[in-house]
Design a protein around this motif. Structure first.
Motif, PDB file in Angstrom:
ATOM      1  N   ILE A   6      -3.554  -9.141  13.132  1.00 53.33           N
ATOM      2  CA  ILE A   6      -3.115  -8.378  11.949  1.00 53.33           C
ATOM      3  C   ILE A   6      -4.079  -7.225  11.686  1.00 53.33           C
ATOM      4  O   ILE A   6      -3.659  -6.102  11.387  1.00 53.33           O
ATOM      5  N   LYS A   7      -5.374  -7.500  11.827  1.00 58.41           N
ATOM      6  CA  LYS A   7      -6.369  -6.422  11.628  1.00 58.41           C
ATOM      7  C   LYS A   7      -6.094  -5.270  12.592  1.00 58.41           C
ATOM      8  O   LYS A   7      -6.237  -4.107  12.244  1.00 58.41           O
ATOM      9  N   SER A   8      -5.695  -5.607  13.806  1.00 58.11           N
ATOM     10  CA  SER A   8      -5.525  -4.555  14.813  1.00 58.11           C
ATOM     11  C   SER A   8      -4.314  -3.669  14.526  1.00 58.11           C
ATOM     12  O   SER A   8      -4.228  -2.563  15.025  1.00 58.11           O
ATOM     13  N   TYR A   9      -3.395  -4.139  13.696  1.00 57.54           N
ATOM     14  CA  TYR A   9      -2.239  -3.296  13.346  1.00 57.54           C
ATOM     15  C   TYR A   9      -2.662  -2.135  12.445  1.00 57.54           C
ATOM     16  O   TYR A   9      -2.048  -1.083  12.450  1.00 57.54           O
ATOM     17  N   SER A  10      -3.670  -2.389  11.575  1.00 57.68           N
ATOM     18  CA  SER A  10      -3.993  -1.371  10.581  1.00 57.68           C
ATOM     19  C   SER A  10      -5.390  -1.556  10.005  1.00 57.68           C
ATOM     20  O   SER A  10      -5.760  -2.665   9.609  1.00 57.68           O
TER      21      SER A  10
ATOM     22  N   LEU B  84       0.828  -1.213   0.000  1.00 61.23           N
ATOM     23  CA  LEU B  84       0.000   0.000   0.000  1.00 61.23           C
ATOM     24  C   LEU B  84       0.858   1.256   0.000  1.00 61.23           C
ATOM     25  O   LEU B  84       0.566   2.233  -0.697  1.00 61.23           O
ATOM     26  N   LYS B  85       1.933   1.231   0.792  1.00 55.03           N
ATOM     27  CA  LYS B  85       2.771   2.433   0.933  1.00 55.03           C
ATOM     28  C   LYS B  85       3.421   2.852  -0.372  1.00 55.03           C
ATOM     29  O   LYS B  85       3.783   4.012  -0.540  1.00 55.03           O
ATOM     30  N   ILE B  86       3.619   1.887  -1.287  1.00 52.95           N
ATOM     31  CA  ILE B  86       4.249   2.325  -2.542  1.00 52.95           C
ATOM     32  C   ILE B  86       3.227   2.476  -3.674  1.00 52.95           C
ATOM     33  O   ILE B  86       3.604   2.771  -4.799  1.00 52.95           O
ATOM     34  N   GLY B  87       1.955   2.262  -3.380  1.00 48.24           N
ATOM     35  CA  GLY B  87       0.968   2.642  -4.390  1.00 48.24           C
ATOM     36  C   GLY B  87      -0.083   1.621  -4.768  1.00 48.24           C
ATOM     37  O   GLY B  87      -0.922   1.915  -5.624  1.00 48.24           O
ATOM     38  N   ALA B  88      -0.071   0.417  -4.181  1.00 45.66           N
ATOM     39  CA  ALA B  88      -1.122  -0.544  -4.534  1.00 45.66           C
ATOM     40  C   ALA B  88      -2.480  -0.008  -4.086  1.00 45.66           C
ATOM     41  O   ALA B  88      -2.572   0.744  -3.117  1.00 45.66           O
ATOM     42  N   ASP B  89      -3.530  -0.402  -4.799  1.00 44.57           N
ATOM     43  CA  ASP B  89      -4.884   0.067  -4.452  1.00 44.57           C
ATOM     44  C   ASP B  89      -5.387  -0.599  -3.185  1.00 44.57           C
ATOM     45  O   ASP B  89      -5.905   0.049  -2.281  1.00 44.57           O
ATOM     46  N   LEU B  90      -5.265  -1.919  -3.162  1.00 44.38           N
ATOM     47  CA  LEU B  90      -5.792  -2.695  -2.040  1.00 44.38           C
ATOM     48  C   LEU B  90      -4.837  -3.809  -1.679  1.00 44.38           C
ATOM     49  O   LEU B  90      -4.184  -4.385  -2.553  1.00 44.38           O
ATOM     50  N   SER B  91      -4.784  -4.095  -0.408  1.00 42.53           N
ATOM     51  CA  SER B  91      -3.878  -5.137   0.051  1.00 42.53           C
ATOM     52  C   SER B  91      -4.665  -6.103   0.952  1.00 42.53           C
ATOM     53  O   SER B  91      -5.190  -5.695   1.979  1.00 42.53           O
ATOM     54  N   HIS B  92      -4.755  -7.347   0.505  1.00 44.98           N
ATOM     55  CA  HIS B  92      -5.464  -8.381   1.274  1.00 44.98           C
ATOM     56  C   HIS B  92      -4.449  -9.272   1.985  1.00 44.98           C
ATOM     57  O   HIS B  92      -3.353  -9.487   1.478  1.00 44.98           O
ATOM     58  N   VAL B  93      -4.866  -9.828   3.123  1.00 46.74           N
ATOM     59  CA  VAL B  93      -4.046 -10.842   3.801  1.00 46.74           C
ATOM     60  C   VAL B  93      -4.930 -12.065   4.052  1.00 46.74           C
ATOM     61  O   VAL B  93      -6.027 -11.930   4.620  1.00 46.74           O
ATOM     62  N   PHE B  94      -4.470 -13.243   3.610  1.00 47.47           N
ATOM     63  CA  PHE B  94      -5.146 -14.503   3.914  1.00 47.47           C
ATOM     64  C   PHE B  94      -4.295 -15.236   4.940  1.00 47.47           C
ATOM     65  O   PHE B  94      -3.163 -15.633   4.636  1.00 47.47           O
ATOM     66  N   CYS B  95      -4.826 -15.377   6.155  1.00 49.96           N
ATOM     67  CA  CYS B  95      -4.027 -15.938   7.254  1.00 49.96           C
ATOM     68  C   CYS B  95      -4.876 -16.899   8.070  1.00 49.96           C
ATOM     69  O   CYS B  95      -6.041 -17.146   7.744  1.00 49.96           O
ATOM     70  N   THR B  96      -4.280 -17.431   9.141  1.00 50.16           N
ATOM     71  CA  THR B  96      -5.052 -18.352   9.986  1.00 50.16           C
ATOM     72  C   THR B  96      -6.026 -17.548  10.856  1.00 50.16           C
ATOM     73  O   THR B  96      -5.868 -16.332  11.023  1.00 50.16           O
ATOM     74  N   LYS B  97      -6.969 -18.292  11.425  1.00 51.34           N
ATOM     75  CA  LYS B  97      -8.035 -17.620  12.199  1.00 51.34           C
ATOM     76  C   LYS B  97      -7.475 -16.864  13.397  1.00 51.34           C
ATOM     77  O   LYS B  97      -7.925 -15.766  13.718  1.00 51.34           O
ATOM     78  N   ASP B  98      -6.487 -17.455  14.073  1.00 50.20           N
ATOM     79  CA  ASP B  98      -5.995 -16.761  15.275  1.00 50.20           C
ATOM     80  C   ASP B  98      -5.051 -15.606  14.949  1.00 50.20           C
ATOM     81  O   ASP B  98      -4.856 -14.720  15.774  1.00 50.20           O
TER      82      ASP B  98
END
Ligand SMILES: NC(=O)C1=CN([C@@H]2O[C@H](COP(=O)(O)OP(=O)(O)OC[C@H]3O[C@@H](n4cnc5c(N)ncnc54)[C@H](OP(=O)(O)O)[C@@H]3O)[C@@H](O)[C@H]2O)[C@@H](O)CC1
Ligand SMILES: Nc1ncnc2c1ncn2[C@@H]1O[C@H](COP(=O)(O)OP(=O)(O)OP(=O)(O)O)[C@@H](O)[C@H]1O
Ligand SMILES: [Mg+2]
Length: 305
Positions: free
Chosen positions: A54-58, A35-49
């Motif tokens: 990760i959401k709480s970081y940003s 995102l910082k260098i210009g992507a429109d959207l950034s998704h993360v696929f991770c484990t449930k826990d």
């Protein structure tokens, strides 16, 4: 790179496949760097826990808690759960311009089996794949996932490179012939692009070897590689757009592999950002400080106006 690169309208939707109980920083660093260098959207696929962390970081990141580790799945449910995990990612696949597989992924066997299937789907859809961290552990044991795929980029650090050399070339790393060995490795994996990280970054698709040794930082803090793997997709998308939309000239030579050019840009961008961060933070430089310098680094390399 040309000036005005930042003005291109379609700048990419990136997905990071990574983040487990142990590692939540790595996928965050990769996704936020995109995102910082210009992507429109950034998704993360991770484990449930890992997801709430990760959401709480940003609030900028879109986080999908879909991956499962062995401990949370009963033996008899594995096939069904695996199909569900792969379908969850696949329904988004056509929206993605690039995947980053591996930052903070961990090495759980069931999780890696699911990620193999995700990589096959990405490849089937012609989505470029950057493989880093534990994604390289997976690939070293399942080379067919990337073999001969021109849109695959591997970004091994010193340990990951050693494992690839041992597995693929059946020998030890030979720094006296660093260029030749990297070139052979890329050729053996069917011409994928490899960015070997180190004091100088070496980049090859089995043809010529490029070396990037500008700037950099003497400080080694965990997470610098994640910034690189998260930055690469955006740069790859830009270069690929130039090539395949017929805009290659006069900015880039059309006979150069676009993934190699993207890697050269990514390496220079990160090294410059690391050097800027070190200028002010010195030995206390952290990955988050380098991320804060990505914008300045990008402006130095290719100003927006
Ligand atoms: N803040 C964060 O969240 C960060 C998280 N990070 C994440 O950490 C993960 C590993 O990346 P790293 O860079 O530490 O791996 P690296 O230097 O190859 O290995 C060092 C040594 O450890 C060992 N080893 C590793 N995993 C192991 C395992 N599961 N079980 C047993 N051994 C294991 C490894 O052994 P070997 O590879 O030789 O088998 C080597 O000896 C990866 O997901 C990365 O993205 C980083 O990006 C940094 C910031
Ligand atoms: N010895 C070094 N001197 C200067 N720069 C380096 C050195 N080693 C690596 N780098 C730079 O740091 C970047 C990240 O490489 P590094 O080897 O730290 O990755 P990594 O181990 O995967 O990082 P991470 O901790 O995120 O997993 C490289 O692109 C390179 O430009
Ligand atoms: Mg790494």
């Amino acid at each position: 790179m040309p000036t005005g690169f930042g003005l291109i309208v379609h700048t990419g939707k990136i997905a990071v496949i990574g983040g487990c109980r142990e590692y939540t920083g790595a996928p965050y660093f990769a996704a936020i760097s995109a995102l910082k260098i210009g992507a429109d959207l950034s998704h993360v696929f991770c484990t449930k826990d890992a997801a709430p962390v990760i959401k709480s970081y940003s609030p900028e990141l879109i986080v999908h808690p879909v991956l499962e580790e062995s401990y949370s799945v009963r033996e008899e449910e594995r096939k069904q759960v695996s199909a569900k995990v792969v379908a969850e990612v696949d329904k988004w696949m056509e929206r993605f311009d690039c995947l980053v597989v591996g930052p903070g992924l961990g090495r759980d066997p069931f999780l890696l089996d699911c990620v193999s299937e995700i990589m096959k789907q990405a490849r089937h859809s012609n989505v470029p794949i950057v493989v880093d961290g534990d994604g390289l552990f997976l690939v070293a044991n399942s080379l067919h996932l990337v073999h001969g795929y021109p849109l695959a980029v591997l970004t091994p650090n010193v340990n990951e490179y050693k494992r690839l050399v041992q597995t693929v070339l059946k020998c030890e790393v030979d720094d006296a012939d660093a260029h030749g060995q990297l070139s052979s490795l890329a050729k053996q994996i069917g011409g994928v692009t490899i960015l070997r990280k180190g004091r100088s970054d070496l980049i090859s698709d089995g043809d010529i070897v490029n070396s990037v040794s500008i700037c950099g930082s003497p400080r080694r803090c965990g997470g610098q590689g994640d910034i690189l793997s998260g930055s690469l997709p955006f740069l790859l998308v830009l270069v690929l757009q130039y090539f395949y939309l017929g805009h290659a000239k006069p900015f880039v030579a059309a006979d150069r592999n676009p993934t190699v050019l993207g890697c050269i840009a990514g390496s220079a961008l990160l090294r410059k950002a690391a050097s800027l961060a070190f200028e002010t933070r010195k030995r206390s430089t952290l990955t988050t400080d380098i991320i804060e310098c990505l914008g300045r680094s990008l402006e130095d390399i290719c100003p927006a106006y």
